[in-house]
Design a protein around this motif. Structure first.
Motif, PDB file in Angstrom:
ATOM      1  N   PRO A  78      -7.370 -11.567  -7.385  1.00 18.27           N
ATOM      2  CA  PRO A  78      -8.434 -12.526  -7.077  1.00 18.27           C
ATOM      3  C   PRO A  78      -9.794 -11.853  -6.874  1.00 18.27           C
ATOM      4  CG  PRO A  78      -6.544 -12.821  -5.608  1.00 18.27           C
ATOM      5  CD  PRO A  78      -6.309 -11.576  -6.390  1.00 18.27           C
ATOM      6  N   ALA A  79     -10.818 -12.487  -7.379  1.00 19.95           N
ATOM      7  CA  ALA A  79     -12.178 -11.942  -7.260  1.00 19.95           C
ATOM      8  C   ALA A  79     -12.657 -11.935  -5.816  1.00 19.95           C
ATOM      9  CB  ALA A  79     -13.135 -12.760  -8.127  1.00 19.95           C
ATOM     10  N   ASP A  80     -12.098 -12.796  -4.956  1.00 21.00           N
ATOM     11  CA  ASP A  80     -12.556 -12.865  -3.569  1.00 21.00           C
ATOM     12  C   ASP A  80     -11.737 -11.994  -2.611  1.00 21.00           C
ATOM     13  OD1 ASP A  80     -10.224 -14.352  -3.583  1.00 21.00           O
ATOM     14  OD2 ASP A  80     -11.057 -16.046  -2.455  1.00 21.00           O
ATOM     15  N   ALA A  81     -10.910 -11.093  -3.131  1.00 22.06           N
ATOM     16  CA  ALA A  81     -10.121 -10.210  -2.276  1.00 22.06           C
ATOM     17  C   ALA A  81     -11.044  -9.291  -1.488  1.00 22.06           C
ATOM     18  CB  ALA A  81      -9.154  -9.388  -3.119  1.00 22.06           C
ATOM     19  N   THR A  82     -10.696  -9.069  -0.216  1.00 25.18           N
ATOM     20  CA  THR A  82     -11.474  -8.147   0.619  1.00 25.18           C
ATOM     21  C   THR A  82     -11.218  -6.719   0.146  1.00 25.18           C
ATOM     22  OG1 THR A  82      -9.713  -7.772   2.240  1.00 25.18           O
ATOM     23  CG2 THR A  82     -11.172  -9.699   2.611  1.00 25.18           C
ATOM     24  N   PRO A  83     -12.057  -5.761   0.550  1.00 24.73           N
ATOM     25  CA  PRO A  83     -11.810  -4.372   0.151  1.00 24.73           C
ATOM     26  C   PRO A  83     -10.418  -3.866   0.558  1.00 24.73           C
ATOM     27  CG  PRO A  83     -14.046  -4.588   0.955  1.00 24.73           C
ATOM     28  CD  PRO A  83     -13.359  -5.904   1.219  1.00 24.73           C
ATOM     29  N   LEU A  84      -9.950  -4.229   1.756  1.00 24.63           N
ATOM     30  CA  LEU A  84      -8.616  -3.791   2.180  1.00 24.63           C
ATOM     31  C   LEU A  84      -7.528  -4.493   1.358  1.00 24.63           C
ATOM     32  CD1 LEU A  84      -6.965  -1.979   3.982  1.00 24.63           C
ATOM     33  CD2 LEU A  84      -7.133  -3.703   5.805  1.00 24.63           C
ATOM     34  N   GLU A  85      -7.719  -5.766   1.057  1.00 28.80           N
ATOM     35  CA  GLU A  85      -6.762  -6.469   0.203  1.00 28.80           C
ATOM     36  C   GLU A  85      -6.734  -5.856  -1.193  1.00 28.80           C
ATOM     37  OE1 GLU A  85      -6.918 -10.835   2.401  1.00 28.80           O
ATOM     38  OE2 GLU A  85      -8.188 -10.471   0.648  1.00 28.80           O
ATOM     39  N   LEU A  86      -7.884  -5.403  -1.690  1.00 31.83           N
ATOM     40  CA  LEU A  86      -7.915  -4.727  -2.993  1.00 31.83           C
ATOM     41  C   LEU A  86      -7.071  -3.456  -2.966  1.00 31.83           C
ATOM     42  CD1 LEU A  86     -11.633  -5.159  -4.124  1.00 31.83           C
ATOM     43  CD2 LEU A  86      -9.590  -6.184  -5.159  1.00 31.83           C
ATOM     44  N   GLN A  87      -7.095  -2.740  -1.841  1.00 33.85           N
ATOM     45  CA  GLN A  87      -6.250  -1.546  -1.717  1.00 33.85           C
ATOM     46  C   GLN A  87      -4.771  -1.925  -1.802  1.00 33.85           C
ATOM     47  OE1 GLN A  87      -7.128   1.398   1.366  1.00 33.85           O
ATOM     48  NE2 GLN A  87      -9.099   0.370   1.681  1.00 33.85           N
ATOM     49  N   VAL A  88      -4.416  -3.045  -1.173  1.00 37.47           N
ATOM     50  CA  VAL A  88      -3.030  -3.515  -1.231  1.00 37.47           C
ATOM     51  C   VAL A  88      -2.669  -3.875  -2.675  1.00 37.47           C
ATOM     52  CG1 VAL A  88      -1.401  -5.293  -0.468  1.00 37.47           C
ATOM     53  CG2 VAL A  88      -3.042  -4.303   1.174  1.00 37.47           C
ATOM     54  N   ARG A 114      -2.580 -11.283   1.592  1.00 37.27           N
ATOM     55  CA  ARG A 114      -3.560 -11.440   2.667  1.00 37.27           C
ATOM     56  C   ARG A 114      -3.373 -10.306   3.654  1.00 37.27           C
ATOM     57  NH1 ARG A 114      -3.821 -16.446   6.047  1.00 37.27           N
ATOM     58  NH2 ARG A 114      -2.001 -15.446   6.896  1.00 37.27           N
ATOM     59  N   VAL A 115      -4.466  -9.886   4.245  1.00 32.98           N
ATOM     60  CA  VAL A 115      -4.396  -8.944   5.361  1.00 32.98           C
ATOM     61  C   VAL A 115      -4.910  -9.700   6.570  1.00 32.98           C
ATOM     62  CG1 VAL A 115      -5.232  -6.779   6.327  1.00 32.98           C
ATOM     63  CG2 VAL A 115      -4.690  -6.913   3.880  1.00 32.98           C
ATOM     64  N   VAL A 116      -4.073  -9.758   7.608  1.00 30.77           N
ATOM     65  CA  VAL A 116      -4.429 -10.493   8.822  1.00 30.77           C
ATOM     66  C   VAL A 116      -4.456  -9.533  10.006  1.00 30.77           C
ATOM     67  CG1 VAL A 116      -3.534 -12.687   7.988  1.00 30.77           C
ATOM     68  CG2 VAL A 116      -2.030 -11.163   9.266  1.00 30.77           C
ATOM     69  N   GLU A 117      -5.285  -9.874  10.977  1.00 32.37           N
ATOM     70  CA  GLU A 117      -5.371  -9.097  12.215  1.00 32.37           C
ATOM     71  C   GLU A 117      -4.343  -9.665  13.180  1.00 32.37           C
ATOM     72  OE1 GLU A 117      -6.808  -5.912  14.130  1.00 32.37           O
ATOM     73  OE2 GLU A 117      -7.941  -6.616  12.402  1.00 32.37           O
ATOM     74  N   ILE A 149       2.688  -0.323   0.261  1.00 33.59           N
ATOM     75  CA  ILE A 149       1.611  -0.881   1.084  1.00 33.59           C
ATOM     76  C   ILE A 149       1.449  -0.079   2.369  1.00 33.59           C
ATOM     77  CG2 ILE A 149       0.921  -2.899   2.454  1.00 33.59           C
ATOM     78  CD1 ILE A 149       2.440  -4.601   0.291  1.00 33.59           C
ATOM     79  N   MET A 150       2.559   0.365   2.932  1.00 33.72           N
ATOM     80  CA  MET A 150       2.512   1.092   4.205  1.00 33.72           C
ATOM     81  C   MET A 150       1.869   2.473   4.067  1.00 33.72           C
ATOM     82  SD  MET A 150       3.448  -0.979   6.506  1.00 33.72           S
ATOM     83  CE  MET A 150       3.472   0.198   7.850  1.00 33.72           C
ATOM     84  N   ILE A 155      -3.389  -0.140   7.263  1.00 32.69           N
ATOM     85  CA  ILE A 155      -2.338  -1.148   7.395  1.00 32.69           C
ATOM     86  C   ILE A 155      -1.294  -0.668   8.407  1.00 32.69           C
ATOM     87  CG2 ILE A 155      -0.460  -2.361   6.204  1.00 32.69           C
ATOM     88  CD1 ILE A 155      -3.187  -3.395   5.366  1.00 32.69           C
ATOM     89  N   ASP A 156      -1.010  -1.524   9.393  1.00 27.34           N
ATOM     90  CA  ASP A 156      -0.037  -1.190  10.427  1.00 27.34           C
ATOM     91  C   ASP A 156       1.335  -1.799  10.168  1.00 27.34           C
ATOM     92  OD1 ASP A 156      -1.885   0.231  12.320  1.00 27.34           O
ATOM     93  OD2 ASP A 156      -2.914  -1.696  12.186  1.00 27.34           O
ATOM     94  N   ASP A 157       1.395  -2.869   9.377  1.00 25.65           N
ATOM     95  CA  ASP A 157       2.651  -3.533   9.084  1.00 25.65           C
ATOM     96  C   ASP A 157       2.509  -4.281   7.765  1.00 25.65           C
ATOM     97  OD1 ASP A 157       5.268  -4.409   9.396  1.00 25.65           O
ATOM     98  OD2 ASP A 157       4.769  -5.999  10.820  1.00 25.65           O
ATOM     99  N   ALA A 158       3.639  -4.521   7.120  1.00 23.88           N
ATOM    100  CA  ALA A 158       3.624  -5.263   5.852  1.00 23.88           C
ATOM    101  C   ALA A 158       4.879  -6.115   5.760  1.00 23.88           C
ATOM    102  CB  ALA A 158       3.545  -4.307   4.664  1.00 23.88           C
TER     103      ALA A 158
END
Length: 184
Positions: A78-88, A114-117, A149-150, A155-158
């Protein structure tokens, strides 16, 4: 590819397509049929098996050798992925179905990322499917995705959840994947 090799030690592998764990003994002759994402699909006298990256030395391959990666783009990210989501997403591009020479992102198997806090830190939440619901390799592919992903420091969990809706179809394959499969 189709490289004929004799195993240099006993090695654990995953039987394809059942997903069952098997032990390939020292001296077993195998033929490498696919080498993608650091894992190897081999043909044995008893069928296909997948050898993980941690055991490539049994194939006589240097585990520290660099492997060429995929290009950094995919029409399925997706074009709207965050930088951390792009890493995933980029880590997921290193995960392959052992019978198909296209990564799970370009196959269209990843439906969401998705990456969530959370209280314990940042958690990657992945929803993905398989090309067929009865595929015995599903848990192995999901575990491979989670372990890759880990490796991302932030990233602390997946969690990788297998879902069946919508049903996967070939129209979900990216343009890059279709090119690799000779569909365009």
């Amino acid at each position: 590819m189709h490289t004929d090799i004799t195993l240099t030690r006993d090695v654990e592998a995953i039987q394809i397509p059942s997903g069952d764990a098997v032990q390939l003994p020292l001296g077993t002759r195998v033929i490498i049929t696919q080498a993608l994402g650091g894992t190897y699909t081999v043909a044995t006298d008893h069928g296909l098996a997948r050898i993980s990256a941690k055991d490539v030395d049994a194939l006589g391959i240097d585990p520290n050798a660099e492997t060429a990666g995929e290009p950094d783009s995919s029409t399925n990210i997706p074009a709207d992925a965050t930088p951390l989501e792009l890493q995933v997403w980029e880590q997921l591009k290193n995960v392959y179905d052992p019978e198909i020479p296209v990564n799970i992102v370009d196959l269209g198997l990843v439906y969401g990322c998705r990456v969530v806090e959370e209280e314990g830190g940042k958690k990657a939440q992945i929803s993905m499917t398989l090309t067929a619901p009865g595929c015995g390799m599903g848990p192995t592919i999901a575990a491979d995705a989670q372990s890759r992903i880990m490796t991302i420091e932030e990233i602390d969990d997946a969690a990788v959840d297998l879902v069946w809706e919508p049903a996967w179809n070939q129209g979900m394959i990216s343009e890059e994947g279709k090119m690799k499969l000779g569909m365009v």
